[in-house]
Structure formats: structure tokens, C-alpha cells
Write a protein that holds these residues in place. Structure first.
Motif, short mmCIF file in Angstrom:
data_model
loop_
_atom_site.label_atom_id
_atom_site.label_comp_id
_atom_site.label_asym_id
_atom_site.label_seq_id
_atom_site.Cartn_x
_atom_site.Cartn_y
_atom_site.Cartn_z
N PRO A 172 39.28 72.22 -9.10
CA PRO A 172 38.18 71.24 -9.20
C PRO A 172 36.98 71.72 -10.01
O PRO A 172 36.24 70.90 -10.57
N GLU A 173 36.77 73.04 -10.12
CA GLU A 173 35.62 73.55 -10.86
C GLU A 173 35.97 73.97 -12.29
O GLU A 173 35.09 74.45 -13.01
N HIS A 174 37.23 73.77 -12.69
CA HIS A 174 37.66 74.30 -13.98
C HIS A 174 36.89 73.63 -15.13
O HIS A 174 36.87 72.40 -15.26
N LEU A 175 36.22 74.46 -15.92
CA LEU A 175 35.45 74.02 -17.09
C LEU A 175 34.41 72.96 -16.73
O LEU A 175 34.08 72.09 -17.55
N ARG A 176 33.87 73.06 -15.53
CA ARG A 176 32.93 72.03 -15.07
C ARG A 176 31.74 71.90 -16.02
O ARG A 176 31.31 70.77 -16.34
N LEU B 51 33.17 82.54 -17.50
CA LEU B 51 33.57 82.86 -18.88
C LEU B 51 32.45 82.44 -19.82
O LEU B 51 32.02 81.28 -19.80
N THR B 52 32.00 83.38 -20.64
CA THR B 52 30.95 83.08 -21.62
C THR B 52 31.57 82.80 -22.98
O THR B 52 32.35 83.60 -23.50
N LEU B 53 31.24 81.65 -23.53
CA LEU B 53 31.65 81.28 -24.88
C LEU B 53 30.43 81.49 -25.78
O LEU B 53 29.46 80.74 -25.72
N ARG C 45 33.81 79.01 -30.68
CA ARG C 45 34.62 79.22 -29.48
C ARG C 45 34.60 77.97 -28.59
O ARG C 45 35.62 77.61 -27.98
N ILE C 46 33.45 77.34 -28.48
CA ILE C 46 33.36 76.10 -27.70
C ILE C 46 34.25 75.02 -28.31
O ILE C 46 34.98 74.32 -27.62
N ALA C 47 34.18 74.91 -29.64
CA ALA C 47 34.98 73.89 -30.34
C ALA C 47 36.47 74.14 -30.15
O ALA C 47 37.25 73.19 -29.97
N ALA D 65 26.09 78.26 -27.40
CA ALA D 65 26.80 79.11 -26.44
C ALA D 65 26.92 78.32 -25.14
O ALA D 65 26.17 77.36 -24.91
N LEU D 66 27.87 78.73 -24.31
CA LEU D 66 28.07 78.03 -23.04
C LEU D 66 28.80 78.96 -22.08
O LEU D 66 29.76 79.63 -22.46
N GLU D 67 28.33 78.99 -20.85
CA GLU D 67 29.07 79.69 -19.79
C GLU D 67 29.80 78.66 -18.95
O GLU D 67 29.18 77.72 -18.44
N VAL D 68 31.11 78.83 -18.81
CA VAL D 68 31.92 77.90 -18.05
C VAL D 68 32.61 78.65 -16.91
O VAL D 68 32.69 79.87 -16.91
#
Length: 281
Positions: free
Chosen positions: A192-196, A232-234, A239-241, A266-269
Motif C-alpha cells: 500500500p505504501e509503494h512509491l506513495r 529510496l532517494t532518486l 532517475r525519476i523519469a 529529486a524525490l525520496e520514495v
């Protein structure tokens, strides 16, 4: 320790056993399937395709290759390897199918784990996307790679010890048919939290994930479940794309959501996946 290609293939047209003859596979009825120069075999008849070019596109496969090359999903691959190799006999090769193998990352990681553990494997990877199978075959010739469908697995009955269905589309009656009695299915799905955080960027409102894998499908008994959960830090837009392009969100999200994702540097997922193990009755 050896990693060898799986051999017990069947004709997708009549189900008869296939035998290898130089650079093609043939059945007793005379149906013949060539081995492509990249090393894979195309066993998806035209009449079984739902579109001209089914499965992941060439661009999606390239994005997945770039993303997985950073080993951001290695904890998932290592958990798969532990499950498959735990308690495996050392006297006979373990026969394993990745049903929906993509560009082959998880089978390559499984081969790496088996090498370290000194176990023999016979490996088969199949995907409905020819672009994915071409990419997989270019990277590892120790595996039998097929363009084929989970809906009609070109595999002999009772031939496999393990079937892996990793973020894929399970066809349980086919999986039960090709597994030996007591053989196992390992299913990996998003939690349920995957790549939220990415989904919150794309969509104005999130839908709750379905509780997949709760009930045992026909022919199987549930064994156990493991949860893999980590941040996970992008660190870049590229990397996000790539992550976005290799998921269904790349074509499900509307233009406004895609624009918000494209503006991120950048994004932390959160990575959140469920590994559920089933045993064939």
C-alpha cells in the motif's frame, strides 16, 4: 555450480514437446520456431496477440534497464534469491521460470545468488514484450529466453520447481500445470505504501491498493508472506523519469500530474512490496 537454459519447452500451437535442431525448435507436427540472433525464441503465435506489439514498449524497457542498473531494487532481488534457494537440494538442478521476466534483472540476480551458494539452476524467462526479451537475451545467454504469454505457457506439465511472478500478471491455472507437485510460486506485488510519494505527485487523490494474494488460488496452498520496506532517494530528474516510465503510472497519469513530476529535481520514495509464497497442492 552451473546455470543452464531450461529445456522442457512445448509447441504453442499444439502443446507437443519441442526439440532443439541447430538454430530452431521443432515439434513432431512440423511446427518450427527459429532462435533469433540475440538468442531468444519467439513462441507467441500471431493469433494469440491482443495487439500488434504487446507488452512493454522499447522505451519502457530502456527506462527499466537504466533504473535497475543502479540496483535500487536489489533488496527485492536478494529476498527472491533467499526464498528460491532456501532448502533447495544440492543434488539436482533447481528449475525456475520468471513469468513476465522483463529485461531479466531478477533472473540475473538469482543466478548471482546461486553462484555464491554453489547451487545448480535451469532458468527460463518469458515475457510478452519482444523488446524486453531481446534486452534480456543480450545480457545473459545462460537463460532460456522466450517471447510468450502467461496465458499459454509453452512449458511441459510438472516441469518446474519454482515460478516467479514479480509485479506481473498471474495465471494460476497455468502456473499450477507447469509446477511439480509441491512446487512453489513466489508472487511479488506492490504494497500500500509503494512509491506513495511519486503517486501523490501524480494524482490528486490516491486509491487504496487492493489486498492481492489474500486467498489461495485454486491448486495452491499459502505458505507465508514477507514485507520489504525501505526508503529510496532518486537524486535526479532522469532517475525519476525512468522510474515513472517503467511503471503503469507513466501512461495512467494525466498531463498535469506528469508535469509536476517532470518539475522535480529529486524525490525520496518508499519501496513497499509483498512477497507471498504458495505451494502447489
Amino acid at each position: 555450480m552451473t546455470i543452464t537454459p531450461f529445456q522442457a519447452l512445448t509447441c504453442p500451437l499444439d502443446g507437443a514437446p519441442l526439440s532443439a535442431e541447430e538454430r530452431r525448435w521443432c515439434c513432431p507436427s512440423g511446427h518450427s520456431f527459429d532462435t533469433a540472433r540475440q538468442g531468444y525464441v519467439h513462441l507467441l503465435p500471431v493469433q494469440n496477440k491482443r495487439s500488434r506489439d504487446p507488452g512493454d514498449s522499447k522505451d519502457m524497457v530502456a527506462a527499466r534497464q537504466r533504473f535497475l542498473a543502479h540496483d535500487d531494487y536489489r533488496p527485492i532481488a536478494e529476498a527472491v534469491g533467499r526464498r528460491v534457494l532456501a532448502g533447495a537440494p544440492s543434488t539436482a538442478p533447481l528449475r525456475c521460470l520468471d513469468a513476465g521476466c522483463g529485461e531479466g534483472y531478477y533472473l540475473r540476480m538469482l543466478a548471482e545468488s546461486a553462484t555464491a551458494a554453489g547451487r545448480d539452476l535451469e532458468l527460463l524467462g518469458l515475457d510478452i514484450s519482444k523488446w524486453a526479451v531481446q534486452a534480456a537475451a543480450r545480457q545473459d545467454r545462460r537463460v532460456r529466453w522466450l517471447v510468450a504469454s502467461n496465458a499459454n505457457l509453452p512449458v511441459a506439465d510438472n516441469a518446474l520447481d519454482w515460478v516467479l511472478c514479480l509485479f506481473g500478471f498471474p495465471v494460476y491455472d497455468q502456473f499450477a500445470r507447469v509446477l511439480k507437485p509441491g512446487g512453489r510460486l513466489l508472487q511479488v506485488d506492490a504494497g500500500p505504501e509503494h512509491l506513495r510519494q511519486l503517486r501523490e505527485t501524480l494524482y490528486p487523490q490516491l486509491r487504496e491498493s487492493a489486498n492481492t494474494g489474500a486467498d489461495a488460488p485454486a491448486g495452491f496452498e499459502r505458505e507465508d508472506e514477507e514485507r520489504i520496506h525501505y526508503p529510496l532517494t532518486l537524486p535526479s530528474q532522469e532517475r525519476i523519469a525512468d522510474l515513472l516510465a517503467m511503471t503503469p503510472h507513466g501512461y495512467r497519469a494525466k498531463a498535469e500530474g506528469l508535469a509536476r513530476a517532470a518539475a522535480l529535481d529529486a524525490l525520496e520514495v518508499t519501496v513497499d512490496v509483498r512477497l507471498v509464497s504458495w505451494q502447489r497442492r
